[in-house]
Design a protein around this motif. Structure first.
Motif, PDB file in Angstrom:
ATOM      1  N   LYS A  47      19.705  25.654  12.629  1.00 26.99           N
ATOM      2  CA  LYS A  47      19.846  24.203  12.436  1.00 26.99           C
ATOM      3  C   LYS A  47      20.518  23.561  13.643  1.00 26.99           C
ATOM      4  CE  LYS A  47      19.944  24.234   7.377  1.00 26.99           C
ATOM      5  NZ  LYS A  47      20.754  23.984   6.157  1.00 26.99           N
ATOM      6  N   ALA A  48      21.480  24.267  14.200  1.00 27.22           N
ATOM      7  CA  ALA A  48      22.126  23.767  15.411  1.00 27.22           C
ATOM      8  C   ALA A  48      21.125  23.692  16.559  1.00 27.22           C
ATOM      9  CB  ALA A  48      23.303  24.667  15.790  1.00 27.22           C
ATOM     10  N   ALA A  49      20.231  24.671  16.616  1.00 31.08           N
ATOM     11  CA  ALA A  49      19.210  24.672  17.658  1.00 31.08           C
ATOM     12  C   ALA A  49      18.251  23.503  17.490  1.00 31.08           C
ATOM     13  CB  ALA A  49      18.443  25.995  17.631  1.00 31.08           C
ATOM     14  N   ILE A  50      17.854  23.201  16.254  1.00 28.10           N
ATOM     15  CA  ILE A  50      16.959  22.072  16.010  1.00 28.10           C
ATOM     16  C   ILE A  50      17.647  20.754  16.354  1.00 28.10           C
ATOM     17  CG2 ILE A  50      15.902  20.729  14.146  1.00 28.10           C
ATOM     18  CD1 ILE A  50      14.834  23.201  12.961  1.00 28.10           C
ATOM     19  N   ASN A  51      18.922  20.628  16.004  1.00 25.46           N
ATOM     20  CA  ASN A  51      19.662  19.409  16.358  1.00 25.46           C
ATOM     21  C   ASN A  51      19.715  19.228  17.865  1.00 25.46           C
ATOM     22  OD1 ASN A  51      20.184  18.700  13.694  1.00 25.46           O
ATOM     23  ND2 ASN A  51      22.090  19.898  13.619  1.00 25.46           N
ATOM     24  N   VAL A 111       9.052  15.203  13.244  1.00 20.27           N
ATOM     25  CA  VAL A 111       9.034  16.560  12.688  1.00 20.27           C
ATOM     26  C   VAL A 111       9.396  17.558  13.777  1.00 20.27           C
ATOM     27  CG1 VAL A 111       7.604  18.348  11.621  1.00 20.27           C
ATOM     28  CG2 VAL A 111       7.309  15.951  10.955  1.00 20.27           C
ATOM     29  N   HIS A 112      10.287  18.475  13.438  1.00 20.33           N
ATOM     30  CA  HIS A 112      10.713  19.505  14.388  1.00 20.33           C
ATOM     31  C   HIS A 112      10.578  20.868  13.717  1.00 20.33           C
ATOM     32  CE1 HIS A 112      12.545  16.452  17.093  1.00 20.33           C
ATOM     33  NE2 HIS A 112      12.797  15.833  15.941  1.00 20.33           N
ATOM     34  N   VAL A 113       9.768  21.749  14.310  1.00 17.03           N
ATOM     35  CA  VAL A 113       9.555  23.102  13.786  1.00 17.03           C
ATOM     36  C   VAL A 113       9.909  24.105  14.876  1.00 17.03           C
ATOM     37  CG1 VAL A 113       7.923  24.736  12.798  1.00 17.03           C
ATOM     38  CG2 VAL A 113       7.727  22.299  12.257  1.00 17.03           C
ATOM     39  N   GLY A 132       9.328  29.460  19.734  1.00 22.66           N
ATOM     40  CA  GLY A 132       8.299  28.449  19.907  1.00 22.66           C
ATOM     41  C   GLY A 132       8.775  27.162  19.268  1.00 22.66           C
ATOM     42  N   TYR A 133       8.356  26.040  19.845  1.00 19.17           N
ATOM     43  CA  TYR A 133       8.800  24.742  19.335  1.00 19.17           C
ATOM     44  C   TYR A 133       7.585  23.853  19.115  1.00 19.17           C
ATOM     45  CZ  TYR A 133      11.096  20.140  19.269  1.00 19.17           C
ATOM     46  OH  TYR A 133      11.514  18.873  18.926  1.00 19.17           O
ATOM     47  N   ASN A 134       7.422  23.401  17.880  1.00 16.22           N
ATOM     48  CA  ASN A 134       6.281  22.555  17.486  1.00 16.22           C
ATOM     49  C   ASN A 134       4.943  23.170  17.905  1.00 16.22           C
ATOM     50  OD1 ASN A 134       8.007  20.768  16.295  1.00 16.22           O
ATOM     51  ND2 ASN A 134       7.810  19.172  17.831  1.00 16.22           N
ATOM     52  N   GLY A 135       4.819  24.472  17.690  1.00 12.43           N
ATOM     53  CA  GLY A 135       3.550  25.160  17.908  1.00 12.43           C
ATOM     54  C   GLY A 135       3.295  25.653  19.312  1.00 12.43           C
TER      55      GLY A 135
END
Length: 356
Positions: A92-96, A107-109, A132-135
């Protein structure tokens, strides 16, 4: 002459035994229908654990994995804590952090594959972490330098930030050097009877039509570390050969195919399909024999036009006979009617003559 040699597949004297543990992680933000954090753990590509932190699901996928946790309740709680708390926190810290880099995305994956591999022959351990980030490929961890590698220009800013996060660096290092090897050894110990088994394949020769390629199809084998090729006079050939992927079966075994273009093949007896497990010396060799090829194609029936002609002629004769019979019947009926009316006409004439 057809020959099918089933050699001893179970003698792996010179083989190199390797085991791997991989965690496939998906963390997301902005998607209501998808859990925020999911982990699937696989040993030698066999699923052993499934974790869903949002729905509080943590379950072993193999009986021997469940036995491992039953024998040591402390390991079970440690794994749950790691799955429900520790990893979600860092992801979650990485996504933030990525949200700050790319604020235009709603959207963030973030997807990650982290794991380790053990070579039992040399006792060598190696680890890896890729994100990988957003595919798209994004970041990878360099175990030697303990720094992140940007896999695309857009990841440069994130790399700089992650390199400065000491806690993340230390946690990633501990994952691939301590936590992953520990669990890999435990899984291999408890699942050895299943993971170390060797199931030989059933091999078939398949062909759609006489002009299409002959497919050598192997199915039901385990593990998936295997290769298959066509040979001519004992030498592997590449021209006119097309290799298929190794695919899973529903029962946990695998299947694969390799096709041979036989349009230019001279003597079919010189060609063989060879299956072999990686690292093993023994092989399954199948000779290319037309009599052993399975196909759905059927030889055209040349008698069909003759049968059709006979049927048409018979039908025509029946129609003609029916029509002729009908005409004869009509004629006989008309003659019978005429013979019935004739006396009445004669009597009428006689009566007329008498009157005169």
């Amino acid at each position: 002459m057809y020959s099918f040699f089933l050699l001893l597949l179970f003698c792996h004297v010179s083989s190199t035994v390797k085991h791997s543990l991989k965690y496939y992680i998906t963390a997301c933000s902005g998607l209501q229908d998808l859990s925020e954090f999911i982990v699937v753990g696989k040993v030698d590509d066999v699923e052993v654990i499934h974790c869903d932190s949002t729905n509080k699901i943590f379950e072993p996928k193999q009986d021997w994995g469940g036995q491992l946790y039953e024998n040591d309740g402390g390991l079970f709680e440690e794994s749950r804590q790691h799955c429900f708390v520790t990893q979600p926190y860092f992801f979650k810290a990485a996504i933030n952090s990525l949200k700050q880099t790319n604020q235009s995305e709603a959207v963030h994956v973030l997807q990650g594959v982290l794991g380790c591999e053990l070579d039992e022959t040399t006792a060598r351990l190696s680890g890896f972490v890729v994100f990988g980030y957003n595919g798209e490929d994004f970041l990878a961890f360099n175990v030697m330098t303990m720094m992140w590698i940007a896999l695309k220009p857009q990841a440069a800013v994130a790399k700089q930030r992650w390199d400065e996060e000491t806690a993340r660096i230390q946690y990633t290092e501990r994952l691939i050097k301590q936590i992953c090897p520990k669990w890999l050894k435990l899984y291999v110990e408890y699942g050895k009877s299943s993971l170390m088994r060797t199931d030989p394949p059933s091999v078939f020769l398949l062909q759609k039509t006489p002009s299409s390629a002959v497919s050598c199809h192997a199915t039901g084998f385990y593990p998936d570390r295997a290769l298959m090729f066509w040979s001519k006079d004992g030498e592997e050939i590449h021209e006119g050969v097309e290799h298929g992927e190794i695919l899973p079966n529903h029962d946990g075994t695998f299947q694969m195919s390799v096709d041979l273009n036989v349009s230019s093949a001279e003597d079919w007896r010189r060609y063989h399909c060879v299956f072999q497990f990686e690292g093993a010396e023994d092989r399954i060799i199948t000779e290319l024999d037309k009599r052993r090829i399975r196909t759905n194609w059927m030889e055209p029936d040349n008698s069909l036009p003759v049968i059709t002609t006979v049927v048409v002629v018979v039908v025509a004769l029946v129609v003609m006979a029916t029509a002729g019979g009908y005409m004869v019947h009509r004629k006989r009926k008309r003659n019978a009617e005429d013979s019935t009316e004739l006396p009445e006409a004669t009597n009428l004439t006689a009566e007329t003559n008498t009157a005169h």
